[in-house]
Write a protein that holds these residues in place. Structure first.
Motif: not given
Length: 86
Positions: A57-86
Motif C-alpha cells: 500500500a506504500d508503493s508509488d501510485p505510478a508503480a501501482i498503476e503499472d502493476a494493474v495495467a500489466h496484470a490486465w494484459e496478462l488476463a486479457a484475451p488475445r483478441a482484445l490485446l490485438e485490437a489495441g488493448g490499452r
C-alpha cells in the motif's frame, strides 16, 4: 484501504472490458471473466508473470498503476490485446 481501492479502481476503469465485482470479502477486477486484481481487507494482489503478487500500500501510485495495467494484459484475451488493448 479505501485509498488503495480508489487507486486500483481508477487504474482499472481506463482498461478496456474491465469489470468490478463484489466477491464476498473481496473486491475483484476482471477482464472478460479473468481476474487480474483482488482486494481482500488490507491485502491487494494482482496477476503477475509468476502467479499472484502482493502490492504494498506504500508503493508509488505510478508503480501501482503499472502493476494493474500489466496484470490486465496478462488476463486479457488475445483478441482484445490485438485490437489495441490499452
Amino acid at each position: 484501504m479505501t485509498e488503495m481501492l480508489d487507486l486500483i479502481r481508477e487504474a482499472a476503469k481506463v482498461l478496456p472490458a474491465t469489470e468490478e465485482r463484489d466477491a464476498g470479502e473481496a473486491t475483484v477486477f476482471a477482464v472478460e471473466g479473468n481476474d487480474f486484481a483482488r482486494i481482500i481487507g488490507d491485502s491487494v494482489t494482482v496477476r503477475g508473470d509468476d502467479g499472484w503478487t502482493a502490492i504494498d500500500a506504500d508503493s508509488d501510485p505510478a508503480a501501482i498503476e503499472d502493476a494493474v495495467a500489466h496484470a490486465w494484459e496478462l488476463a486479457a484475451p488475445r483478441a482484445l490485446l490485438e485490437a489495441g488493448g490499452r
